[in-house]
Motif scaffolding. Structure first.
Motif, PDB file in Angstrom:
ATOM      1  N   SER A  61     -12.947 -38.390  -2.470  1.00 41.30           N
ATOM      2  CA  SER A  61     -12.131 -38.477  -3.677  1.00 41.30           C
ATOM      3  C   SER A  61     -10.903 -37.584  -3.538  1.00 41.30           C
ATOM      4  CB  SER A  61     -12.945 -38.059  -4.907  1.00 41.30           C
ATOM      5  OG  SER A  61     -12.105 -37.971  -6.055  1.00 41.30           O
ATOM      6  N   PHE A  62      -9.733 -38.194  -3.559  1.00 41.00           N
ATOM      7  CA  PHE A  62      -8.490 -37.434  -3.463  1.00 41.00           C
ATOM      8  C   PHE A  62      -8.267 -36.622  -4.734  1.00 41.00           C
ATOM      9  CE2 PHE A  62      -3.875 -36.823  -3.349  1.00 41.00           C
ATOM     10  CZ  PHE A  62      -3.693 -36.451  -2.022  1.00 41.00           C
ATOM     11  N   LEU A  63      -8.573 -37.204  -5.894  1.00 37.78           N
ATOM     12  CA  LEU A  63      -8.388 -36.503  -7.158  1.00 37.78           C
ATOM     13  C   LEU A  63      -9.311 -35.295  -7.262  1.00 37.78           C
ATOM     14  CD1 LEU A  63      -7.963 -39.455  -9.692  1.00 37.78           C
ATOM     15  CD2 LEU A  63      -6.202 -37.946  -8.765  1.00 37.78           C
ATOM     16  N   LEU A  64     -10.549 -35.440  -6.777  1.00 35.75           N
ATOM     17  CA  LEU A  64     -11.463 -34.303  -6.780  1.00 35.75           C
ATOM     18  C   LEU A  64     -10.950 -33.203  -5.858  1.00 35.75           C
ATOM     19  CD1 LEU A  64     -14.079 -33.067  -7.777  1.00 35.75           C
ATOM     20  CD2 LEU A  64     -15.285 -34.227  -5.913  1.00 35.75           C
ATOM     21  N   GLY A  65     -10.355 -33.609  -4.742  1.00 35.90           N
ATOM     22  CA  GLY A  65      -9.759 -32.625  -3.840  1.00 35.90           C
ATOM     23  C   GLY A  65      -8.670 -31.824  -4.541  1.00 35.90           C
ATOM     24  N   GLU A 123      -7.418 -38.919   6.007  1.00 40.02           N
ATOM     25  CA  GLU A 123      -6.931 -40.286   5.870  1.00 40.02           C
ATOM     26  C   GLU A 123      -6.178 -40.474   4.546  1.00 40.02           C
ATOM     27  OE1 GLU A 123      -7.111 -42.576   8.146  1.00 40.02           O
ATOM     28  OE2 GLU A 123      -8.317 -41.389   9.543  1.00 40.02           O
ATOM     29  N   VAL A 124      -5.284 -41.440   4.543  1.00 41.53           N
ATOM     30  CA  VAL A 124      -4.622 -41.834   3.295  1.00 41.53           C
ATOM     31  C   VAL A 124      -5.672 -42.449   2.369  1.00 41.53           C
ATOM     32  CG1 VAL A 124      -2.906 -43.383   2.256  1.00 41.53           C
ATOM     33  CG2 VAL A 124      -2.418 -42.235   4.428  1.00 41.53           C
ATOM     34  N   PRO A 125      -5.693 -42.067   1.082  1.00 41.00           N
ATOM     35  CA  PRO A 125      -6.665 -42.670   0.157  1.00 41.00           C
ATOM     36  C   PRO A 125      -6.595 -44.194   0.193  1.00 41.00           C
ATOM     37  CG  PRO A 125      -5.530 -40.859  -0.903  1.00 41.00           C
ATOM     38  CD  PRO A 125      -4.849 -41.072   0.415  1.00 41.00           C
ATOM     39  N   ALA A 126      -7.759 -44.844   0.153  1.00 43.76           N
ATOM     40  CA  ALA A 126      -7.827 -46.311   0.281  1.00 43.76           C
ATOM     41  C   ALA A 126      -6.980 -47.016  -0.773  1.00 43.76           C
ATOM     42  CB  ALA A 126      -9.283 -46.764   0.181  1.00 43.76           C
ATOM     43  N   ALA A 127      -6.964 -46.487  -1.987  1.00 44.90           N
ATOM     44  CA  ALA A 127      -6.205 -47.123  -3.073  1.00 44.90           C
ATOM     45  C   ALA A 127      -4.704 -47.063  -2.832  1.00 44.90           C
ATOM     46  CB  ALA A 127      -6.545 -46.455  -4.398  1.00 44.90           C
ATOM     47  N   LEU A 128      -4.263 -46.161  -1.950  1.00 40.89           N
ATOM     48  CA  LEU A 128      -2.825 -45.992  -1.702  1.00 40.89           C
ATOM     49  C   LEU A 128      -2.458 -46.326  -0.259  1.00 40.89           C
ATOM     50  CD1 LEU A 128      -2.418 -42.595  -3.573  1.00 40.89           C
ATOM     51  CD2 LEU A 128      -1.625 -44.824  -4.377  1.00 40.89           C
ATOM     52  N   TYR A 142       1.637 -44.579  -0.511  1.00 39.46           N
ATOM     53  CA  TYR A 142       1.333 -43.153  -0.541  1.00 39.46           C
ATOM     54  C   TYR A 142       2.609 -42.311  -0.479  1.00 39.46           C
ATOM     55  CZ  TYR A 142      -0.766 -38.654   0.428  1.00 39.46           C
ATOM     56  OH  TYR A 142      -1.122 -37.334   0.342  1.00 39.46           O
ATOM     57  N   ARG A 143       3.546 -42.707   0.363  1.00 36.31           N
ATOM     58  CA  ARG A 143       4.810 -41.973   0.442  1.00 36.31           C
ATOM     59  C   ARG A 143       5.575 -42.058  -0.878  1.00 36.31           C
ATOM     60  NH1 ARG A 143       6.769 -40.489   5.615  1.00 36.31           N
ATOM     61  NH2 ARG A 143       5.354 -41.069   7.296  1.00 36.31           N
ATOM     62  N   LEU A 144       5.479 -43.201  -1.538  1.00 36.87           N
ATOM     63  CA  LEU A 144       6.133 -43.355  -2.836  1.00 36.87           C
ATOM     64  C   LEU A 144       5.472 -42.443  -3.870  1.00 36.87           C
ATOM     65  CD1 LEU A 144       8.510 -45.118  -3.725  1.00 36.87           C
ATOM     66  CD2 LEU A 144       6.865 -46.746  -4.660  1.00 36.87           C
ATOM     67  N   LEU A 145       4.153 -42.274  -3.775  1.00 34.60           N
ATOM     68  CA  LEU A 145       3.448 -41.356  -4.667  1.00 34.60           C
ATOM     69  C   LEU A 145       3.942 -39.927  -4.475  1.00 34.60           C
ATOM     70  CD1 LEU A 145       1.086 -40.606  -6.613  1.00 34.60           C
ATOM     71  CD2 LEU A 145      -0.311 -40.300  -4.564  1.00 34.60           C
ATOM     72  N   ILE A 146       4.179 -39.534  -3.235  1.00 33.43           N
ATOM     73  CA  ILE A 146       4.679 -38.192  -2.972  1.00 33.43           C
ATOM     74  C   ILE A 146       6.028 -37.974  -3.644  1.00 33.43           C
ATOM     75  CG2 ILE A 146       5.497 -36.626  -1.165  1.00 33.43           C
ATOM     76  CD1 ILE A 146       3.403 -37.780   0.688  1.00 33.43           C
ATOM     77  N   ALA A 209       0.809 -33.571   2.164  1.00 28.16           N
ATOM     78  CA  ALA A 209       1.290 -33.817   3.527  1.00 28.16           C
ATOM     79  C   ALA A 209       0.153 -34.119   4.491  1.00 28.16           C
ATOM     80  CB  ALA A 209       2.082 -32.603   4.022  1.00 28.16           C
ATOM     81  N   GLY A 210      -1.083 -33.750   4.121  1.00 24.72           N
ATOM     82  CA  GLY A 210      -2.215 -33.904   5.019  1.00 24.72           C
ATOM     83  C   GLY A 210      -2.388 -35.283   5.627  1.00 24.72           C
ATOM     84  N   PRO A 211      -2.348 -36.359   4.824  1.00 27.34           N
ATOM     85  CA  PRO A 211      -2.570 -37.686   5.403  1.00 27.34           C
ATOM     86  C   PRO A 211      -1.448 -38.188   6.305  1.00 27.34           C
ATOM     87  CG  PRO A 211      -3.104 -37.668   3.062  1.00 27.34           C
ATOM     88  CD  PRO A 211      -2.392 -36.388   3.357  1.00 27.34           C
ATOM     89  N   ILE A 212      -0.250 -37.615   6.218  1.00 26.18           N
ATOM     90  CA  ILE A 212       0.865 -38.108   7.041  1.00 26.18           C
ATOM     91  C   ILE A 212       1.254 -37.137   8.142  1.00 26.18           C
ATOM     92  CG2 ILE A 212       1.814 -39.633   5.264  1.00 26.18           C
ATOM     93  CD1 ILE A 212       3.764 -37.478   4.506  1.00 26.18           C
ATOM     94  N   LEU A 213       0.729 -35.914   8.083  1.00 27.75           N
ATOM     95  CA  LEU A 213       0.945 -34.926   9.139  1.00 27.75           C
ATOM     96  C   LEU A 213      -0.415 -34.408   9.599  1.00 27.75           C
ATOM     97  CD1 LEU A 213       3.830 -32.864   7.480  1.00 27.75           C
ATOM     98  CD2 LEU A 213       4.084 -34.666   9.196  1.00 27.75           C
ATOM     99  N   SER A 214      -0.465 -33.806  10.745  1.00 26.09           N
ATOM    100  CA  SER A 214      -1.728 -33.254  11.208  1.00 26.09           C
ATOM    101  C   SER A 214      -1.979 -31.912  10.519  1.00 26.09           C
ATOM    102  CB  SER A 214      -1.712 -33.075  12.727  1.00 26.09           C
ATOM    103  OG  SER A 214      -0.666 -32.216  13.111  1.00 26.09           O
TER     104      SER A 214
END
Length: 306
Positions: A61-65, A123-128, A142-146, A209-214
Motif C-alpha cells: 500500500s503506497f498510501l500506508l507507506g 515498484e510504481v503502484p499498480a493503480a498508477l 505516476y509522474r503526473l501525480l508527482i 522518487a523511489g519508484p523512478i530512481l534507485s
C-alpha cells in the motif's frame, strides 16, 4: 527532434522540479529563518525513501507507506534537531557544515548496514502504472501525480507561511527572534517544528522518487547539490523563490541533457557531440546560477525583512 519530445521532456523537467521543490522548501526555511547550514538535508530525503519503500514493499500500500512515513519523519526531524543541531545554532557556519557532513556519513552507513549497499527497489503502484492521455500524448500517470503533489504542497506551504499564525511567527522569528521570545513564544519549539516540516517534505520527496530512481545509500548528496542551486537562484528563505527556482532548474537540466546533444550533432560530428553534449548540459544550471548571482545576488525572489 519534434514537438512531442520537447513537451514530454518539459513535463519530465517539471516532475524533477517539484521533487527539488519538496527538498528546497524545507531547506530554505531552515537556512533562511534559522540561519543554519544543514548539509544533512539530503540524508533525510534518503531516509524517507528507505522508510517509504520498506513499508510499501511489506504492505503493498503506497498510501500506508505515506501514512507511516510522515510521523516517522516528524519524529526523526525533531529528535535530530533537539539532540544534535540545536547545539550548533550559535556556532559559525563552518562548524555547522562539518557537523552535518558527519551526519551524512552516519546516515549513509546506517542505511547500508540496515538495507545493504545494493539498490533497494520500489515498484510504481499498480493503480498508477498506466499512462494518461495528455494533449494527445501518453504520459506516465505516476509522474503526473508527482507534479500534482508538488503543486499542492507548494500551495500549502504558501498558505502556511503567509496566511496562518504559525507562519506569522516563523516570519517574525526570522528577523526578531529576541522580541518574539519576549512575547512568550517558545522559539526552541518553533525551530524544532520548522525542522520537522523540512524533514517531512524531504522524506515525502524521497518516497515519491523511489519508484523512478534507485533507493540506495548516498542518494541524497546529488539532489542536495541541485537543491542548493535552487535556493540560491530563488532566494534564501523564499517559498515562492524555491518553487519557481526548482521548476527552472528541473526544466533546464532535463531539456539540456535531452536536447543539447541533438543540437550539437547538427553543428559538429556525432562523436564530438556525444562527448561535449552531456558535459555542457550538466553545466547549464550552474551557468544559470552564475547569471542570477551576477544580476541579482539576493536571488530572484528575496525575502523582504522588516
Amino acid at each position: 527532434m519534434n514537438l512531442t519530445l520537447i513537451v514530454m521532456q518539459c513535463l519530465n523537467g517539471m516532475q524533477l522540479g517539484v521533487l527539488l521543490f519538496l527538498m528546497a522548501a524545507g531547506l530554505t526555511l531552515v537556512f533562511g529563518i534559522m540561519n543554519f547550514v544543514n548539509l544533512a538535508h539530503g540524508s533525510l530525503y534518503m531516509v524517507g525513501a528507505f522508510i517509504g519503500a520498506f513499508v510499501y514493499n511489506r504492505t503493498g500500500s503506497f498510501l500506508l507507506g505515506l501514512a507511516v512515513l510522515i510521523p516517522a519523519m516528524v519524529a526523526i526531524g525533531m529528535l535530530l534537531e533537539t539532540c544534535v543541531l540545536r547545539r550548533l545554532y550559535r556556532r559559525d557556519h563552518l562548524d555547522q557544515v562539518l557537523a552535518t557532513f558527519g551526519l551524512i556519513l552516519f546516515f549513509n552507513e546506517l542505511m547500508r548496514i540496515r538495507w545493504g549497499p545494493s539498490p533497494y527497489y520500489m515498484e510504481v503502484p499498480a493503480a498508477l502504472s498506466g499512462t494518461v492521455d495528455l494533449l494527445g500524448m501518453p504520459y506516465p500517470a505516476y509522474r503526473l501525480l508527482i507534479v500534482a503533489a508538488g503543486i499542492a504542497v507548494a500551495l500549502g506551504c504558501h498558505l502556511l507561511v503567509h496566511r496562518t499564525r504559525i507562519g506569522m511567527l516563523i516570519r517574525a522569528g526570522a528577523t526578531h527572534r529576541t522580541m518574539v521570545g519576549a512575547l512568550g513564544v517558545n522559539i526552541a519549539l518553533l525551530y524544532a517544528l520548522i525542522f520537522a516540516l523540512g524533514a517531512v517534505l524531504a522524506g515525502v520527496a524521497g518516497m515519491l522518487a523511489g519508484p523512478i530512481l534507485s533507493v540506495q545509500p548516498g542518494m541524497g548528496e546529488p539532489i542536495l547539490i541541485l537543491t542548493m542551486v535552487v535556493i540560491v537562484i530563488g532566494g534564501i528563505g523564499s517559498i515562492r523563490g524555491a518553487f519557481l527556482g526548482a521548476l527552472l532548474v528541473g526544466v533546464i537540466d532535463t531539456l539540456g541533457r535531452t536536447l543539447l546533444p541533438a543540437v550539437l550533432a547538427q553543428l559538429f560530428t556525432r562523436g564530438a557531440a556525444d562527448m561535449a553534449g552531456p558535459a555542457l548540459a550538466s553545466m547549464l544550471i550552474y551557468i544559470l546560477m552564475a547569471v542570477v548571482l551576477a544580476l541579482r545576488p539576493q536571488g530572484l525572489f528575496p525575502v523582504k525583512h522588516g
